[in-house]
Write a protein that holds these residues in place. Structure first.
Motif, PDB file in Angstrom:
ATOM      1  N   LYS A 435       0.827  -1.208   0.000  1.00 28.00           N
ATOM      2  CA  LYS A 435       0.000   0.000   0.000  1.00 28.00           C
ATOM      3  C   LYS A 435       0.864   1.261   0.000  1.00 28.00           C
ATOM      4  O   LYS A 435       0.494   2.281  -0.601  1.00 28.00           O
ATOM      5  CB  LYS A 435      -0.918   0.016   1.224  1.00 28.00           C
ATOM      6  N   PHE A 436       2.005   1.197   0.677  1.00 24.77           N
ATOM      7  CA  PHE A 436       2.862   2.374   0.742  1.00 24.77           C
ATOM      8  C   PHE A 436       3.333   2.785  -0.651  1.00 24.77           C
ATOM      9  O   PHE A 436       3.257   3.959  -1.038  1.00 24.77           O
ATOM     10  CB  PHE A 436       4.065   2.129   1.649  1.00 24.77           C
ATOM     11  N   LEU A 437       3.834   1.821  -1.419  1.00 23.03           N
ATOM     12  CA  LEU A 437       4.316   2.142  -2.768  1.00 23.03           C
ATOM     13  C   LEU A 437       3.183   2.610  -3.667  1.00 23.03           C
ATOM     14  O   LEU A 437       3.370   3.486  -4.517  1.00 23.03           O
ATOM     15  CB  LEU A 437       5.013   0.919  -3.369  1.00 23.03           C
ATOM     16  N   ASP A 438       1.997   2.014  -3.498  1.00 24.37           N
ATOM     17  CA  ASP A 438       0.844   2.445  -4.298  1.00 24.37           C
ATOM     18  C   ASP A 438       0.511   3.907  -4.006  1.00 24.37           C
ATOM     19  O   ASP A 438       0.298   4.712  -4.928  1.00 24.37           O
ATOM     20  CB  ASP A 438      -0.373   1.564  -3.999  1.00 24.37           C
ATOM     21  N   ILE A 439       0.438   4.240  -2.715  1.00 20.25           N
ATOM     22  CA  ILE A 439       0.093   5.616  -2.326  1.00 20.25           C
ATOM     23  C   ILE A 439       1.203   6.582  -2.748  1.00 20.25           C
ATOM     24  O   ILE A 439       0.932   7.687  -3.233  1.00 20.25           O
ATOM     25  CB  ILE A 439      -0.144   5.698  -0.807  1.00 20.25           C
ATOM     26  N   LEU A 440       2.462   6.162  -2.588  1.00 17.23           N
ATOM     27  CA  LEU A 440       3.581   7.007  -3.005  1.00 17.23           C
ATOM     28  C   LEU A 440       3.488   7.332  -4.493  1.00 17.23           C
ATOM     29  O   LEU A 440       3.677   8.487  -4.910  1.00 17.23           O
ATOM     30  CB  LEU A 440       4.904   6.299  -2.705  1.00 17.23           C
ATOM     31  N   GLY A 441       3.174   6.343  -5.297  1.00 14.89           N
ATOM     32  CA  GLY A 441       3.086   6.563  -6.737  1.00 14.89           C
ATOM     33  C   GLY A 441       1.945   7.471  -7.131  1.00 14.89           C
ATOM     34  O   GLY A 441       2.029   8.189  -8.132  1.00 14.89           O
ATOM     35  N   LEU A 442       0.851   7.465  -6.358  1.00 10.94           N
ATOM     36  CA  LEU A 442      -0.343   8.246  -6.714  1.00 10.94           C
ATOM     37  C   LEU A 442      -0.302   9.678  -6.194  1.00 10.94           C
ATOM     38  O   LEU A 442      -1.115  10.506  -6.626  1.00 10.94           O
ATOM     39  CB  LEU A 442      -1.595   7.551  -6.158  1.00 10.94           C
ATOM     40  N   THR A 443       0.622   9.970  -5.278  1.00 10.11           N
ATOM     41  CA  THR A 443       0.644  11.288  -4.643  1.00 10.11           C
ATOM     42  C   THR A 443       1.556  12.237  -5.410  1.00 10.11           C
ATOM     43  O   THR A 443       2.727  11.942  -5.639  1.00 10.11           O
ATOM     44  CB  THR A 443       1.113  11.180  -3.179  1.00 10.11           C
ATOM     45  N   ALA A 444       0.997  13.375  -5.828  1.00  2.00           N
ATOM     46  CA  ALA A 444       1.741  14.358  -6.619  1.00  2.00           C
ATOM     47  C   ALA A 444       2.536  15.297  -5.713  1.00  2.00           C
ATOM     48  O   ALA A 444       2.311  15.368  -4.495  1.00  2.00           O
ATOM     49  CB  ALA A 444       0.777  15.161  -7.490  1.00  2.00           C
ATOM     50  N   ALA A 445       3.469  16.036  -6.321  1.00  2.10           N
ATOM     51  CA  ALA A 445       4.301  16.982  -5.574  1.00  2.10           C
ATOM     52  C   ALA A 445       3.429  18.017  -4.870  1.00  2.10           C
ATOM     53  O   ALA A 445       2.477  18.548  -5.438  1.00  2.10           O
ATOM     54  CB  ALA A 445       5.280  17.669  -6.521  1.00  2.10           C
ATOM     55  N   GLY A 446       3.751  18.271  -3.600  1.00  2.00           N
ATOM     56  CA  GLY A 446       3.035  19.263  -2.812  1.00  2.00           C
ATOM     57  C   GLY A 446       1.783  18.744  -2.145  1.00  2.00           C
ATOM     58  O   GLY A 446       1.130  19.479  -1.396  1.00  2.00           O
ATOM     59  N   ASN A 447       1.427  17.484  -2.366  1.00  4.76           N
ATOM     60  CA  ASN A 447       0.181  16.934  -1.828  1.00  4.76           C
ATOM     61  C   ASN A 447       0.441  15.980  -0.663  1.00  4.76           C
ATOM     62  O   ASN A 447       1.467  15.310  -0.600  1.00  4.76           O
ATOM     63  CB  ASN A 447      -0.592  16.184  -2.908  1.00  4.76           C
ATOM     64  N   ASP A 448      -0.545  15.933   0.244  1.00 10.32           N
ATOM     65  CA  ASP A 448      -0.575  14.918   1.292  1.00 10.32           C
ATOM     66  C   ASP A 448      -1.396  13.733   0.799  1.00 10.32           C
ATOM     67  O   ASP A 448      -2.379  13.906   0.065  1.00 10.32           O
ATOM     68  CB  ASP A 448      -1.242  15.452   2.563  1.00 10.32           C
ATOM     69  N   SER A 449      -1.015  12.537   1.220  1.00 11.34           N
ATOM     70  CA  SER A 449      -1.865  11.378   0.966  1.00 11.34           C
ATOM     71  C   SER A 449      -2.961  11.333   2.015  1.00 11.34           C
ATOM     72  O   SER A 449      -2.946  12.094   2.993  1.00 11.34           O
ATOM     73  CB  SER A 449      -1.040  10.090   1.027  1.00 11.34           C
ATOM     74  N   LEU A 450      -3.927  10.447   1.841  1.00  8.05           N
ATOM     75  CA  LEU A 450      -4.883  10.171   2.902  1.00  8.05           C
ATOM     76  C   LEU A 450      -4.210   9.312   3.962  1.00  8.05           C
ATOM     77  O   LEU A 450      -3.240   8.599   3.697  1.00  8.05           O
ATOM     78  CB  LEU A 450      -6.099   9.436   2.335  1.00  8.05           C
ATOM     79  N   LEU A 451      -4.729   9.375   5.177  1.00  8.38           N
ATOM     80  CA  LEU A 451      -4.257   8.476   6.217  1.00  8.38           C
ATOM     81  C   LEU A 451      -4.724   7.064   5.848  1.00  8.38           C
ATOM     82  O   LEU A 451      -5.916   6.828   5.662  1.00  8.38           O
ATOM     83  CB  LEU A 451      -4.823   8.893   7.581  1.00  8.38           C
ATOM     84  N   THR A 452      -3.788   6.143   5.710  1.00  9.97           N
ATOM     85  CA  THR A 452      -4.087   4.813   5.169  1.00  9.97           C
ATOM     86  C   THR A 452      -3.833   3.739   6.210  1.00  9.97           C
ATOM     87  O   THR A 452      -2.794   3.730   6.872  1.00  9.97           O
ATOM     88  CB  THR A 452      -3.208   4.540   3.929  1.00  9.97           C
ATOM     89  N   GLU A 453      -4.801   2.827   6.355  1.00 10.14           N
ATOM     90  CA  GLU A 453      -4.676   1.733   7.312  1.00 10.14           C
ATOM     91  C   GLU A 453      -3.904   0.577   6.693  1.00 10.14           C
ATOM     92  O   GLU A 453      -4.117   0.215   5.527  1.00 10.14           O
ATOM     93  CB  GLU A 453      -6.058   1.247   7.748  1.00 10.14           C
TER      94      GLU A 453
END
Length: 633
Positions: A435-453
């Motif tokens: 999940k970490f790599l998935d979220i890292l890949g989807l998050t653009a510069a300057g953005n926060d990801s969602l809090l992920t379980e």
């Protein structure tokens, strides 16, 4: 009919060959239906039918033990998960449940007579003269780690599944004409003579000039890219780390022990041997002899012609209900009166009794305390995650929210899409969860990801501070590799130019062995090539093989091989004789029918999954495999 039971017979006879693992999901198609159902205690549900934790744990234990015997060491459940065995077991249990529901709706039943007939027909249970041998039956089950009740239950399910499968796919057929056409196409061979111009012939080529290298770098630089890197701020709420600082009360420890007590306790077990006799009258006579003082071994030899069957240490749940009742009604060691089952009349000797062992808190205090702390930490993280969400929703930055809640932010200058740093090694402190790599890949510069379980009860959130795009590496960094690639391309170009010249001469009427002074030494005659081959002689040349099967007899062709360029001429076309190859045609016809039936069967399974709302409780599975939360997060 029994010989067509692939599932259960393979589990019994060869039980756990690694090659079976590749079948884990293909048949059932359940890869998209894994859910996390939280507190649900079943491993899976199929309509109203549940696959219980006991069923899953028992099946996984049997197959893990069988694999352990194959590899010569004990495997734990986590290793079983890594090699795909967990998925295989879930797949099989869900498939059985699907057919159980379907057979109930269709009113299918498997009688004791049917079960007995199937058992008698299974080759693995027959002796040297082809007769069913109860001793072999029990020994085979023992080696497979299966009890008699488990085997009969699985066999009944397999029979039901085969009945439904035959009804669904039985009418599928392939015509002889189609089989003959496909056989002719597949079995056709071509005969070729060929010359190979080896690339090594041009090893003496000079390296590129600076100008040639600069031009080649401009042409190839996009094949030598440094990856995109992201600069990341990262917060990980890790239950295992949090558990290290959690203090648990005696009440929490006792509550955790109460939850796990049954799984930590062991039931009463009895060491058993038995005789199985077909006729009731003989069984009664054998029992009377045992009561009169005869030994079990002597009575077994007299009535069965073989030794008594050693069942080993069995619990009540390991046995058929009718056997369990009689065996566990004995208050001391001894023999039971004859008990009937689908296999005949059983006389069971209870040789030892190991009393049930009830787990005591003091004996498992360390692991229970650890488990209670982990549970408490997980509960605390839920509250902490909610507070973090509230802070962020209120406008706080990730750094501000973490500071207010006393949490540490980790900062990483450069992370690539695989979670590696610029030196190509894993970075300390990052979650290894996909999940970490998935979220890292989807998050653009300057953005926060969602809090992920995460699956272990933890959470993470990240902010991508900036992105360094993928870019070509500098020429000097890749010069040695680029030089070798340039020389390789030149050697291939020289070999191709030579081969094209020889090909043209051969097409103009010059015999292939005479196109150059060296041809007589380089030529190879009368090599047969089949359509599925990638080789011509020892040369790997799949593209040229395809061209040869498009050509006519007498055509000259050239093409690239793995170690040189080839010039070939088609000297013959060999087609199969259908009047001779009747068995091969029939075999292909049967294979095609099996393939079509499998396609129909797979679609049927997918339809059942939709109709009966198959759901997999991944949370329960994880808890069984890693009861103390030791999964890598």
């Amino acid at each position: 009919m029994a010989s067509k039971k692939p599932g259960i017979l393979k589990r019994i006879v060869i039980m756990a060959l690694f090659s079976l693992l590749i079948l884990s999901f293909a048949a059932w198609g359940i890869q998209d239906i894994f859910l996390n159902l939280g507190a649900n205690n079943s491993v899976a549900t199929v309509g109203e039918v549940e696959v219980t934790q006991t069923e899953f744990s028992s099946s996984l234990s049997r197959e893990t033990n069988a694999i352990s015997q194959q590899v010569g060491r004990a495997l734990d459940f986590q290793e079983a998960q890594q090699i795909g065995l967990v998925s295989r077991v879930i797949s099989r249990l869900v498939g059985q449940a699907l057919f159980r529901v379907q057979s109930q709706e269709m009113g299918l039943t498997v009688t004791e007579d049917t079960l007995k007939k199937e058992i008698l027909d299974i080759p693995a249970f027959r002796n040297e003269v082809g007769v069913f041998d109860a001793n072999r039956f029990q020994n085979t089950l023992y080696q497979a780690g299966m009890t008699e009740s488990q085997f009969l239950s699985d066999l009944a399910k397999d029979i039901e599944r085969e009945q439904i499968s035959n009804a669904v796919t039985g009418s599928v057929s392939v015509s002889k004409q189609l089989a003959e056409q496909l056989y002719t196409y597949n079995a056709e061979r071509r005969v070729v003579d060929f010359i190979e111009i080896p690339y090594t012939r041009f090893e003496g080529l000079a390296g590129p000039t600076d100008e040639e290298m600069a031009a080649y770098y401009d042409e190839q630089k996009n094949n030598f890219l440094a990856p995109e890197y992201k600069s990341v701020s990262y917060l990980h709420l890790d239950p295992k780390e949090a558990a290290k600082t959690v203090s648990v009360t005696q009440d929490q420890i006792e509550e955790e022990f109460s939850t796990q007590k049954d799984s930590l306790s062991t039931p009463e077990r009895r060491k058993l041997s038995q005789i199985v006799i077909d006729k009731q009258e003989q069984a009664k006579a054998a029992y009377d002899q045992l009561v009169a003082g005869a030994t079990l071994s002597d009575v077994a030899q007299e009535y069965t012609g073989s030794d008594a069957i050693e069942l080993g240490n069995m619990s009540r749940d390991d046995l058929l209900p009718e056997l369990a009742s009689g065996i566990f009604s004995l208050t001391a060691t001894g023999v039971t009166e004859p008990i009937q089952s689908p296999l005949g009349w059983h006389i069971v000797s209870v040789e030892e009794i190991t009393p049930a062992s009830e787990a005591k808190l003091e004996d498992v205090l360390s692991q229970i305390t650890e488990s209670a702390a982990l549970r408490a930490a997980t509960d605390e993280l839920i509250s902490l995650a909610n507070q973090l969400d509230d802070e962020l929703a209120g406008g706080a930055t990730l750094t501000e929210a973490a500071g207010k809640l006393g949490q540490k932010i980790r900062n990483y200058e450069a992370i690539d899409a695989q979670g590696l740093g610029k030196d190509g090694t894993p970075l300390e402190g990052l979650s290894s969860n996909e999940k970490f790599l998935d979220i890292l890949g989807l998050t653009a510069a300057g953005n926060d990801s969602l809090l992920t379980e995460l699956g272990d009860g933890g959470y993470f959130i990240l902010k991508v501070e900036n992105v360094t795009p993928a870019a070509p590496r500098a020429l000097e960094e890749i010069r040695p590799e680029l030089t070798e690639r340039w020389l390789e391309s030149r050697r291939k170009a020289e070999a191709e130019a030579t081969a094209r010249k020889l090909e043209e001469e051969a097409r103009n009427g010059t015999a292939l062995q005479a196109v150059t002074d060296e041809a007589a030494e380089l030529i190879t005659f009368a090599i047969e090539v089949n359509r599925s081959s990638s080789n011509i002689g020892n040369a790997l040349a799949p593209g040229l093989v395809q061209d040869i099967f498009k050509a006519k007899q007498g055509d000259v062709l050239s093409g690239e091989g793995d170690s040189g360029y080839l010039v070939a001429t088609v000297t013959g076309i060999l087609r199969p004789n259908l009047s001779v190859d009747t068995e091969q045609v029939k075999l292909l016809q049967d294979q095609l029918e099996d393939s079509y039936r499998n396609d129909v069967y797979t679609q049927y399974i997918k339809a059942l999954e939709t109709d009966y709302n198959v759901q997999i409780n991944q949370g329960t599975i994880n808890q069984i495999i890693n009861p103390y939360g030791t999964t890598a997060n």
